[in-house]
Design a protein around this motif. Structure first.
Motif, mmCIF file in Angstrom:
data_model
loop_
_atom_site.group_PDB
_atom_site.id
_atom_site.type_symbol
_atom_site.label_atom_id
_atom_site.label_comp_id
_atom_site.label_asym_id
_atom_site.label_seq_id
_atom_site.Cartn_x
_atom_site.Cartn_y
_atom_site.Cartn_z
ATOM 1 N N ASP A 26 0.820 -1.218 0.000
ATOM 2 C CA ASP A 26 0.000 0.000 0.000
ATOM 3 C C ASP A 26 0.855 1.270 0.000
ATOM 4 O OD1 ASP A 26 -2.327 -1.505 -0.004
ATOM 5 O OD2 ASP A 26 -2.673 -1.307 2.159
ATOM 6 N N VAL A 27 2.010 1.215 0.646
ATOM 7 C CA VAL A 27 2.877 2.389 0.755
ATOM 8 C C VAL A 27 3.738 2.576 -0.499
ATOM 9 C CG1 VAL A 27 4.878 3.302 2.022
ATOM 10 C CG2 VAL A 27 2.911 2.445 3.281
ATOM 11 N N LEU A 28 4.181 1.490 -1.094
ATOM 12 C CA LEU A 28 5.123 1.561 -2.225
ATOM 13 C C LEU A 28 4.738 2.549 -3.338
ATOM 14 C CD1 LEU A 28 6.497 -2.056 -2.686
ATOM 15 C CD2 LEU A 28 7.847 0.048 -2.599
ATOM 16 N N PRO A 29 3.493 2.612 -3.783
ATOM 17 C CA PRO A 29 3.172 3.540 -4.880
ATOM 18 C C PRO A 29 3.405 5.015 -4.540
ATOM 19 C CG PRO A 29 1.401 1.958 -4.571
ATOM 20 C CD PRO A 29 2.345 1.784 -3.428
ATOM 21 N N PHE A 30 3.451 5.334 -3.257
ATOM 22 C CA PHE A 30 3.619 6.718 -2.843
ATOM 23 C C PHE A 30 5.094 7.107 -2.657
ATOM 24 C CE2 PHE A 30 -0.646 5.575 -1.501
ATOM 25 C CZ PHE A 30 -1.387 6.667 -1.927
ATOM 26 N N VAL A 31 5.971 6.121 -2.655
ATOM 27 C CA VAL A 31 7.390 6.377 -2.407
ATOM 28 C C VAL A 31 8.078 6.714 -3.725
ATOM 29 C CG1 VAL A 31 9.552 5.354 -1.586
ATOM 30 C CG2 VAL A 31 7.415 4.878 -0.379
ATOM 31 N N LYS A 32 8.723 7.859 -3.746
ATOM 32 C CA LYS A 32 9.377 8.330 -4.978
ATOM 33 C C LYS A 32 10.881 8.081 -4.961
ATOM 34 C CE LYS A 32 5.437 9.822 -6.359
ATOM 35 N NZ LYS A 32 4.571 8.713 -6.608
ATOM 36 N N LEU A 40 12.068 -0.956 0.914
ATOM 37 C CA LEU A 40 10.743 -1.564 1.086
ATOM 38 C C LEU A 40 10.606 -2.847 0.267
ATOM 39 C CD1 LEU A 40 8.449 1.604 1.094
ATOM 40 C CD2 LEU A 40 9.101 0.187 3.056
ATOM 41 N N LYS A 41 11.107 -2.838 -0.955
ATOM 42 C CA LYS A 41 11.023 -4.038 -1.801
ATOM 43 C C LYS A 41 11.824 -5.195 -1.200
ATOM 44 C CE LYS A 41 10.079 -1.803 -6.213
ATOM 45 N NZ LYS A 41 10.605 -1.496 -7.560
ATOM 46 N N GLU A 42 13.002 -4.893 -0.682
ATOM 47 C CA GLU A 42 13.815 -5.937 -0.052
ATOM 48 C C GLU A 42 13.125 -6.485 1.197
ATOM 49 O OE1 GLU A 42 17.667 -4.155 0.584
ATOM 50 O OE2 GLU A 42 18.110 -4.136 -1.564
ATOM 51 N N PHE A 86 -3.038 12.981 1.545
ATOM 52 C CA PHE A 86 -2.948 14.347 2.053
ATOM 53 C C PHE A 86 -1.513 14.798 2.274
ATOM 54 C CE2 PHE A 86 -7.330 13.302 3.395
ATOM 55 C CZ PHE A 86 -7.978 14.308 2.704
ATOM 56 N N LYS A 87 -0.627 13.856 2.548
ATOM 57 C CA LYS A 87 0.768 14.199 2.846
ATOM 58 C C LYS A 87 1.669 13.135 2.223
ATOM 59 C CE LYS A 87 3.502 15.715 6.775
ATOM 60 N NZ LYS A 87 3.550 15.794 8.239
ATOM 61 N N PRO A 88 1.819 13.153 0.893
ATOM 62 C CA PRO A 88 2.569 12.099 0.192
ATOM 63 C C PRO A 88 4.086 12.289 0.257
ATOM 64 C CG PRO A 88 1.720 13.663 -1.383
ATOM 65 C CD PRO A 88 1.226 14.111 -0.031
ATOM 66 N N THR A 89 4.621 12.277 1.453
ATOM 67 C CA THR A 89 6.061 12.468 1.628
ATOM 68 C C THR A 89 6.720 11.174 2.093
ATOM 69 O OG1 THR A 89 5.846 13.103 3.948
ATOM 70 C CG2 THR A 89 5.676 14.874 2.311
ATOM 71 N N SER A 90 8.012 11.107 1.898
ATOM 72 C CA SER A 90 8.768 9.953 2.393
ATOM 73 C C SER A 90 8.660 9.860 3.911
ATOM 74 C CB SER A 90 10.239 10.067 1.983
ATOM 75 O OG SER A 90 10.362 9.934 0.601
ATOM 76 N N ALA A 91 8.684 11.000 4.563
ATOM 77 C CA ALA A 91 8.585 11.009 6.026
ATOM 78 C C ALA A 91 7.264 10.402 6.484
ATOM 79 C CB ALA A 91 8.741 12.423 6.573
ATOM 80 N N ILE A 97 5.017 3.074 8.083
ATOM 81 C CA ILE A 97 5.697 1.778 8.158
ATOM 82 C C ILE A 97 6.218 1.542 9.576
ATOM 83 C CG2 ILE A 97 7.728 0.470 7.379
ATOM 84 C CD1 ILE A 97 5.480 0.379 5.337
ATOM 85 N N THR A 98 6.791 2.573 10.181
ATOM 86 C CA THR A 98 7.292 2.459 11.551
ATOM 87 C C THR A 98 6.169 2.099 12.522
ATOM 88 O OG1 THR A 98 9.066 4.025 11.093
ATOM 89 C CG2 THR A 98 8.503 3.690 13.396
ATOM 90 N N ASP A 99 5.030 2.746 12.364
ATOM 91 C CA ASP A 99 3.874 2.425 13.224
ATOM 92 C C ASP A 99 3.452 0.975 13.038
ATOM 93 O OD1 ASP A 99 3.856 5.048 14.103
ATOM 94 O OD2 ASP A 99 2.097 5.641 12.918
ATOM 95 N N GLY A 100 3.446 0.520 11.796
ATOM 96 C CA GLY A 100 3.084 -0.872 11.513
ATOM 97 C C GLY A 100 4.070 -1.851 12.122
ATOM 98 N N CYS A 101 5.353 -1.523 12.035
ATOM 99 C CA CYS A 101 6.385 -2.384 12.630
ATOM 100 C C CYS A 101 6.186 -2.488 14.138
ATOM 101 C CB CYS A 101 7.774 -1.839 12.336
ATOM 102 S SG CYS A 101 8.294 -1.968 10.622
#
Length: 144
Positions: A26-32, A40-42, A86-91, A97-101
């Protein structure tokens, strides 16, 4: 060793690892950033490998893999998509992802405590999930 505890622990691991993989997807498409995307892929590849091991252990005891709950899965997807829309940033992606971990670590640790009579193989797989999540969480720090 309890077959019941082993089954329950492995099924929770199965559900959790599927949730982690779905969140990465879900996150990957937003990461530039290419480096961030590669991390993330690894991690997804490592999660998929561990998922296969968990499924193999479930097959040995003739038990099905467990799917994540529909509500939890839906709410996770909505949260990720809404926050990144709303906030498509790497941060922001790294924060999600950190919250999910963190959630994964807590859930697996709770399950290890809840099913203490699970066999050592199941416990080792659960501990591998925890280590995988801790590692991914650490890899997110430069992007926060």
């Amino acid at each position: 060793m309890s077959r019941s505890d082993t089954l329950m622990l492995l099924q929770e691991c199965s559900s959790g690892i599927k949730t982690a993989i779905a969140s990465i997807d879900d996150v990957l498409p937003f990461v530039k950033e290419s480096e961030f995307k590669q991390v993330l892929k690894e991690s997804k590849t490592e999660h998929k490998s561990l998922e296969q091991k968990i499924n193999g252990e479930l097959e040995k005891i003739n038990a099905p893999a467990k799917e994540p709950g529909i509500m939890a899965k839906s709410m996770s997807k909505v949260k990720i998509n809404a926050e990144l829309a709303f906030k498509p940033t790497s941060a922001q992606a790294a924060s999600l992802i950190t919250d999910g971990c963190s959630m994964g670590i807590k859930t697996i640790t709770r399950c290890l405590n809840q099913y203490p009579a699970a066999d050592s193989g199941a416990k080792k797989l659960a501990e591998k999930i925890t280590l995988l999540e801790e590692n991914l969480e650490d890899k997110m720090k430069p992007y926060l």
